[in-house]
Design a protein around this motif. Structure first.
Motif, PDB file in Angstrom:
ATOM      1  N   MET A 152     -46.336  66.785 -21.157  1.00  0.00           N
ATOM      2  CA  MET A 152     -47.657  65.876 -21.438  1.00  0.00           C
ATOM      3  C   MET A 152     -47.673  65.355 -22.677  1.00  0.00           C
ATOM      4  O   MET A 152     -47.132  66.110 -23.776  1.00  0.00           O
ATOM      5  CB  MET A 152     -48.933  67.205 -21.337  1.00  0.00           C
ATOM      6  N   SER A 153     -47.908  64.033 -22.669  1.00  0.00           N
ATOM      7  CA  SER A 153     -47.841  63.472 -23.950  1.00  0.00           C
ATOM      8  C   SER A 153     -49.207  63.035 -24.700  1.00  0.00           C
ATOM      9  O   SER A 153     -50.070  62.687 -23.831  1.00  0.00           O
ATOM     10  CB  SER A 153     -47.091  61.854 -23.672  1.00  0.00           C
ATOM     11  N   ASN A 154     -49.377  63.445 -26.001  1.00  0.00           N
ATOM     12  CA  ASN A 154     -50.399  62.962 -26.769  1.00  0.00           C
ATOM     13  C   ASN A 154     -50.395  61.800 -27.579  1.00  0.00           C
ATOM     14  O   ASN A 154     -49.994  61.988 -28.884  1.00  0.00           O
ATOM     15  CB  ASN A 154     -51.095  64.147 -27.343  1.00  0.00           C
ATOM     16  N   ASN A 155     -50.165  60.502 -27.252  1.00  0.00           N
ATOM     17  CA  ASN A 155     -49.644  59.446 -28.219  1.00  0.00           C
ATOM     18  C   ASN A 155     -51.048  58.531 -28.448  1.00  0.00           C
ATOM     19  O   ASN A 155     -50.590  57.489 -29.062  1.00  0.00           O
ATOM     20  CB  ASN A 155     -48.885  58.618 -27.543  1.00  0.00           C
ATOM     21  N   LYS A 156     -52.117  59.140 -28.259  1.00  0.00           N
ATOM     22  CA  LYS A 156     -53.344  58.341 -28.759  1.00  0.00           C
ATOM     23  C   LYS A 156     -53.222  58.389 -30.321  1.00  0.00           C
ATOM     24  O   LYS A 156     -53.023  59.253 -31.080  1.00  0.00           O
ATOM     25  CB  LYS A 156     -54.461  59.218 -28.380  1.00  0.00           C
ATOM     26  N   PRO A 157     -53.526  57.246 -30.857  1.00  0.00           N
ATOM     27  CA  PRO A 157     -53.796  56.932 -32.320  1.00  0.00           C
ATOM     28  C   PRO A 157     -54.659  58.004 -32.876  1.00  0.00           C
ATOM     29  O   PRO A 157     -55.889  58.149 -32.147  1.00  0.00           O
ATOM     30  CB  PRO A 157     -54.114  55.336 -32.523  1.00  0.00           C
ATOM     31  N   LYS A 158     -54.568  58.543 -33.996  1.00  0.00           N
ATOM     32  CA  LYS A 158     -55.363  59.598 -34.654  1.00  0.00           C
ATOM     33  C   LYS A 158     -56.144  58.715 -35.920  1.00  0.00           C
ATOM     34  O   LYS A 158     -55.442  57.688 -36.301  1.00  0.00           O
ATOM     35  CB  LYS A 158     -54.940  60.769 -34.863  1.00  0.00           C
ATOM     36  N   LYS A 159     -57.006  59.506 -36.585  1.00  0.00           N
ATOM     37  CA  LYS A 159     -57.632  58.897 -37.711  1.00  0.00           C
ATOM     38  C   LYS A 159     -56.521  58.661 -38.835  1.00  0.00           C
ATOM     39  O   LYS A 159     -56.631  57.583 -39.645  1.00  0.00           O
ATOM     40  CB  LYS A 159     -58.762  59.679 -38.244  1.00  0.00           C
ATOM     41  N   TYR A 160     -55.657  59.555 -38.934  1.00  0.00           N
ATOM     42  CA  TYR A 160     -54.540  59.401 -39.922  1.00  0.00           C
ATOM     43  C   TYR A 160     -53.707  58.229 -39.695  1.00  0.00           C
ATOM     44  O   TYR A 160     -53.307  57.613 -40.604  1.00  0.00           O
ATOM     45  CB  TYR A 160     -53.378  60.777 -39.807  1.00  0.00           C
ATOM     46  N   ASP A 161     -53.376  58.036 -38.287  1.00  0.00           N
ATOM     47  CA  ASP A 161     -52.561  56.830 -38.143  1.00  0.00           C
ATOM     48  C   ASP A 161     -53.238  55.580 -38.525  1.00  0.00           C
ATOM     49  O   ASP A 161     -52.595  54.624 -39.196  1.00  0.00           O
ATOM     50  CB  ASP A 161     -52.331  56.810 -36.618  1.00  0.00           C
ATOM     51  N   TYR A 162     -54.688  55.399 -38.489  1.00  0.00           N
ATOM     52  CA  TYR A 162     -55.154  54.187 -38.599  1.00  0.00           C
ATOM     53  C   TYR A 162     -55.410  54.207 -40.157  1.00  0.00           C
ATOM     54  O   TYR A 162     -55.268  52.851 -40.875  1.00  0.00           O
ATOM     55  CB  TYR A 162     -56.622  54.255 -38.197  1.00  0.00           C
ATOM     56  N   CYS A 163     -55.499  55.359 -40.848  1.00  0.00           N
ATOM     57  CA  CYS A 163     -55.602  55.190 -42.504  1.00  0.00           C
ATOM     58  C   CYS A 163     -54.390  54.832 -43.092  1.00  0.00           C
ATOM     59  O   CYS A 163     -54.135  54.182 -43.864  1.00  0.00           O
ATOM     60  CB  CYS A 163     -56.026  56.553 -42.854  1.00  0.00           C
ATOM     61  N   VAL A 164     -53.133  55.336 -42.377  1.00  0.00           N
ATOM     62  CA  VAL A 164     -51.933  55.047 -43.061  1.00  0.00           C
ATOM     63  C   VAL A 164     -51.464  53.540 -42.918  1.00  0.00           C
ATOM     64  O   VAL A 164     -50.992  52.783 -43.680  1.00  0.00           O
ATOM     65  CB  VAL A 164     -50.692  56.045 -42.436  1.00  0.00           C
ATOM     66  N   LEU A 165     -51.899  53.003 -41.697  1.00  0.00           N
ATOM     67  CA  LEU A 165     -51.612  51.708 -41.397  1.00  0.00           C
ATOM     68  C   LEU A 165     -52.403  50.625 -42.372  1.00  0.00           C
ATOM     69  O   LEU A 165     -52.190  49.700 -42.962  1.00  0.00           O
ATOM     70  CB  LEU A 165     -52.036  51.251 -40.115  1.00  0.00           C
ATOM     71  N   GLY A 166     -53.841  51.216 -42.684  1.00  0.00           N
ATOM     72  CA  GLY A 166     -54.561  50.364 -43.396  1.00  0.00           C
ATOM     73  C   GLY A 166     -54.311  50.639 -44.781  1.00  0.00           C
ATOM     74  O   GLY A 166     -54.119  49.404 -45.573  1.00  0.00           O
ATOM     75  N   ALA A 167     -53.780  51.547 -45.245  1.00  0.00           N
ATOM     76  CA  ALA A 167     -53.030  51.765 -46.553  1.00  0.00           C
ATOM     77  C   ALA A 167     -51.983  50.498 -46.871  1.00  0.00           C
ATOM     78  O   ALA A 167     -51.771  50.085 -47.795  1.00  0.00           O
ATOM     79  CB  ALA A 167     -52.667  53.066 -46.946  1.00  0.00           C
ATOM     80  N   ILE A 168     -51.052  50.683 -45.606  1.00  0.00           N
ATOM     81  CA  ILE A 168     -49.819  49.780 -45.840  1.00  0.00           C
ATOM     82  C   ILE A 168     -50.324  48.286 -45.851  1.00  0.00           C
ATOM     83  O   ILE A 168     -49.787  47.337 -46.589  1.00  0.00           O
ATOM     84  CB  ILE A 168     -48.975  50.123 -44.591  1.00  0.00           C
ATOM     85  N   TYR A 169     -51.139  47.758 -45.015  1.00  0.00           N
ATOM     86  CA  TYR A 169     -51.881  46.601 -45.227  1.00  0.00           C
ATOM     87  C   TYR A 169     -52.551  46.449 -46.371  1.00  0.00           C
ATOM     88  O   TYR A 169     -52.488  45.112 -46.969  1.00  0.00           O
ATOM     89  CB  TYR A 169     -52.761  46.072 -43.732  1.00  0.00           C
ATOM     90  N   LEU A 170     -53.057  47.240 -46.882  1.00  0.00           N
ATOM     91  CA  LEU A 170     -53.747  46.996 -48.237  1.00  0.00           C
ATOM     92  C   LEU A 170     -52.438  46.711 -49.492  1.00  0.00           C
ATOM     93  O   LEU A 170     -52.776  45.921 -50.095  1.00  0.00           O
ATOM     94  CB  LEU A 170     -54.330  48.381 -48.645  1.00  0.00           C
ATOM     95  N   GLY A 171     -51.610  47.454 -49.239  1.00  0.00           N
ATOM     96  CA  GLY A 171     -50.547  47.208 -50.337  1.00  0.00           C
ATOM     97  C   GLY A 171     -49.706  46.016 -50.085  1.00  0.00           C
ATOM     98  O   GLY A 171     -49.131  45.317 -51.024  1.00  0.00           O
TER      99      GLY A 171
END
Length: 52
Positions: A1-20
């Motif tokens: 069983m795979s749980n590959n749904k994006p989590k709040k942490y994933d969105y936050c990290v990507l947001g921080a990367i785009y901010l940079g």
């Protein structure tokens, strides 16, 4: 069983990367998605403040 749904942490990290990289609109979009998943997630608010 795979749980590959994006989590709040994933969105936050990507947001921080785009901010940079200076892509503030994309950063805000991702950080707001993270906050919508957990409105008490302080780290996302911290980065969101830098995106404004």
């Amino acid at each position: 069983m795979s749980n590959n749904k994006p989590k709040k942490y994933d969105y936050c990290v990507l947001g921080a990367i785009y901010l940079g990289t200076g892509d503030y609109n994309r950063s805000m979009e991702l950080l707001e998605k993270s906050i919508s998943m957990d409105d008490a997630y302080g780290e996302a608010y911290l980065y969101l403040g830098g995106s404004l």
